[in-house]
Design an enzyme around this catalytic site. Structure first.
Site, PDB file in Angstrom:
ATOM      1  N   SER A   1       3.608 -26.026  36.168  1.00 20.92           N
ATOM      2  CA  SER A   1       3.205 -26.340  35.502  1.00 20.92           C
ATOM      3  C   SER A   1       5.016 -25.204  34.380  1.00 20.92           C
ATOM      4  O   SER A   1       5.137 -24.695  34.805  1.00 20.92           O
ATOM      5  CB  SER A   1       2.364 -25.020  34.139  1.00 20.92           C
ATOM      6  OG  SER A   1       2.645 -23.692  34.738  1.00 20.92           O
TER       7      SER A   1
ATOM      8  N   ASP B   1      11.449 -14.020  10.552  1.00 18.26           N
ATOM      9  CA  ASP B   1      12.119 -14.972  11.035  1.00 18.26           C
ATOM     10  C   ASP B   1      13.323 -13.775  11.263  1.00 18.26           C
ATOM     11  O   ASP B   1      13.950 -14.219  12.544  1.00 18.26           O
ATOM     12  CB  ASP B   1      12.944 -15.528   9.783  1.00 18.26           C
ATOM     13  CG  ASP B   1      12.343 -16.840   9.151  1.00 18.26           C
ATOM     14  OD1 ASP B   1      11.061 -17.271  10.238  1.00 18.26           O
ATOM     15  OD2 ASP B   1      12.583 -18.034   8.468  1.00 18.26           O
TER      16      ASP B   1
ATOM     17  N   GLY C   1       6.883 -15.049  29.625  1.00 17.57           N
ATOM     18  CA  GLY C   1       6.738 -15.664  30.371  1.00 17.57           C
ATOM     19  C   GLY C   1       7.039 -17.279  30.876  1.00 17.57           C
ATOM     20  O   GLY C   1       6.522 -17.759  31.601  1.00 17.57           O
TER      21      GLY C   1
ATOM     22  N   GLY D   1      12.326 -12.363   2.069  1.00 22.17           N
ATOM     23  CA  GLY D   1      13.197 -12.802   2.802  1.00 22.17           C
ATOM     24  C   GLY D   1      15.227 -13.360   2.244  1.00 22.17           C
ATOM     25  O   GLY D   1      15.134 -12.313   1.250  1.00 22.17           O
TER      26      GLY D   1
ATOM     27  N   ARG E   1       0.784  -1.072  -0.190  1.00 25.54           N
ATOM     28  CA  ARG E   1       0.066  -0.166   0.060  1.00 25.54           C
ATOM     29  C   ARG E   1       0.850   1.042   0.074  1.00 25.54           C
ATOM     30  O   ARG E   1       0.992   1.647  -0.511  1.00 25.54           O
ATOM     31  CB  ARG E   1      -1.159  -0.134   1.426  1.00 25.54           C
ATOM     32  CG  ARG E   1      -1.475   1.181   2.035  1.00 25.54           C
ATOM     33  CD  ARG E   1      -3.239   0.905   2.875  1.00 25.54           C
ATOM     34  NE  ARG E   1      -3.625   2.296   3.549  1.00 25.54           N
ATOM     35  CZ  ARG E   1      -2.921   2.445   3.689  1.00 25.54           C
ATOM     36  NH1 ARG E   1      -1.709   2.733   5.071  1.00 25.54           N
ATOM     37  NH2 ARG E   1      -3.222   3.786   4.022  1.00 25.54           N
TER      38      ARG E   1
HETATM   39  O1  F6P Z   1      11.053 -17.986   6.118  1.00 23.41           O
HETATM   40  C1  F6P Z   1       9.977 -17.763   6.576  1.00 23.41           C
HETATM   41  C2  F6P Z   1       9.268 -19.282   7.722  1.00 23.41           C
HETATM   42  O2  F6P Z   1       8.380 -18.590   7.560  1.00 23.41           O
HETATM   43  C3  F6P Z   1      10.465 -19.856   7.982  1.00 23.41           C
HETATM   44  O3  F6P Z   1       9.985 -19.672   9.520  1.00 23.41           O
HETATM   45  C4  F6P Z   1       9.959 -21.429   7.746  1.00 23.41           C
HETATM   46  O4  F6P Z   1      10.544 -22.169   8.010  1.00 23.41           O
HETATM   47  C5  F6P Z   1      10.006 -21.266   6.466  1.00 23.41           C
HETATM   48  O5  F6P Z   1       9.631 -20.163   6.196  1.00 23.41           O
HETATM   49  C6  F6P Z   1       8.720 -22.307   5.813  1.00 23.41           C
HETATM   50  O6  F6P Z   1       8.132 -22.286   4.952  1.00 23.41           O
HETATM   51  P1  F6P Z   1       7.544 -23.537   3.824  1.00 23.41           P
HETATM   52  O7  F6P Z   1       6.690 -22.022   4.207  1.00 23.41           O
HETATM   53  O8  F6P Z   1       7.580 -23.030   2.723  1.00 23.41           O
HETATM   54  O9  F6P Z   1       7.203 -24.318   4.819  1.00 23.41           O
END
Ligand code: F6P
Length: 329
Positions: free
Chosen positions: A222, A134, A192, A108, A20
């Site tokens: 727990s 990530d 926590g 990413g 956007r």
């Molecule tokens: O890179 C983002 C991410 O969500 C990671 O945390 C995870 O390991 C990966 O993508 C999972 O990818 P996919 O959706 O292709 O299984």
């Protein structure tokens, strides 16, 4: 200037408000902006977003209502074809054919690495935007999507704690983060939890069990352990088994949150970051910048060469483990 924008790799909450901001900044500056669907794969297939009046040029109204929308209206993909030299050359030819001057890529590590490869064979400008839950990229304190992912994980752990408390249980909760334990560590501190298992700081099962015994002696009924997907133990179920064999004094259950963390309405933090970086990315193109990623470090909008952003996966701050153990004692 004719600008293309795409989202690639795993989707992240905040990609839509980022789009956007990009579209509205470009429209304000009288630039032409094209949405490329399904990431690099869609670029290879010449899949362009169809906006108002059947036009491929995105207008101000084509991104209405995106602030609060999870996912990405452009769709995303992990393209195998684009990972080959032929695929990259074909993508460059398509960008030339449609007379693009610049490309914005939101994603990413894989997305930005793809942008570097494309930059070697295409003469246009390329700017990357950090869109991944990530938080594993250099060149920005936070990536777009991280805040929402942690928020979602904390909500889930809070709920699981209710059941853990009622039944005197330990929960192993697995969160995403293939190479970086940031989601796990932040979720653990905020919820926590007592334990965080992250790839940056492997601990022996014996040490963890010793800590669990102490926790039990201290009167806690727990326990929550947040396990990063990338932890060497192999995730929540594997960790549960390993610790049981090592003498875990708690009865336990394991839960994998997985892709739940990638969905949902972005938090205000992600929406603001996405808006700032989207605007900054277009302004940077207009200033002639290329081969860089936009980010925000210590409150300042910055540009970092793409190569530096993906040189390695940024690691979680292990000092925060000390904090976790103190506040969870
Ligand atoms: O890179 C983002 C991410 O969500 C990671 O945390 C995870 O390991 C990966 O993508 C999972 O990818 P996919 O959706 O292709 O299984």
């Amino acid at each position: 200037m004719r600008i293309g924008v795409l989202c690639s790799g795993g989707d992240a909450p905040g990609m839509n408000p980022c789009l956007r901001s990009i579209v509205r900044t470009a429209c304000t500056c009288n630039d032409e902006i094209y949405g490329i669907q399904h990431g690099y794969e869609g670029l290879l297939n010449e899949e362009f977003f169809l906006g108002e009046n059947g036009s491929h040029v995105m207008g101000i109204r084509s991104v209405s209502g995106l602030s609060k929308l999870g996912g990405t209206i452009l769709h995303s993909s992990r393209s195998k074809r684009f990972q080959t030299p032929e695929g990259i050359r074909a993508a460059a030819d398509i960008l030339r054919k449609h007379k693009f001057d610049a490309l914005l890529t939101i994603g990413g590590n894989g997305t930005l690495s793809g942008a570097i490869d494309l930059g070697k064979v295409w003469e246009g400008q390329i700017i990357g935007l950090p869109g991944t839950i990530d938080n594993d990229l250099f060149g920005t304190d936070y990536t777009i999507g991280f805040s929402t992912a942690v928020h979602t994980a904390v909500e889930a752990v809070d709920k699981l704690r209710d059941t853990a408390g009622s039944h005197d249980l330990m929960f192993f909760v697995e969160v995403m983060g293939r190479h970086c334990g940031d989601i796990a560590l932040s979720t653990a501190i905020a919820s926590g939890a007592e334990i965080a298992c992250i790839p940056e700081a492997e601990e022996s099962p014996e040490r963890i069990v010793a800590r669990l015994r102490k926790i039990k002696e201290a009167g806690k009924a727990s326990v929550m352990a947040i396990v990063a997907e990338g932890d060497e133990s192999g995730g929540a179920f594997a960790m549960q088994k390993i610790l049981k064999e090592a003498g875990n004094p708690f009865d336990s259950r394991a839960v994998v949150l997985g892709h739940v963390l990638r969905g949902g309405s972005p938090t205000p933090e992600d929406r603001i970051l996405a808006s700032e970086l989207g605007n900054f990315a277009v302004s940077s193109l207009l200033l002639g910048e290329t081969g860089k990623m936009v980010g925000k470090i210590h409150g300042e909008l910055v540009l970092t060469p793409l190569e530096q952003c993906v040189a390695d996966h940024k690691k979680a701050d292990t000092e925060q483990l000390r904090l976790l153990h103190i506040v969870a004692s």
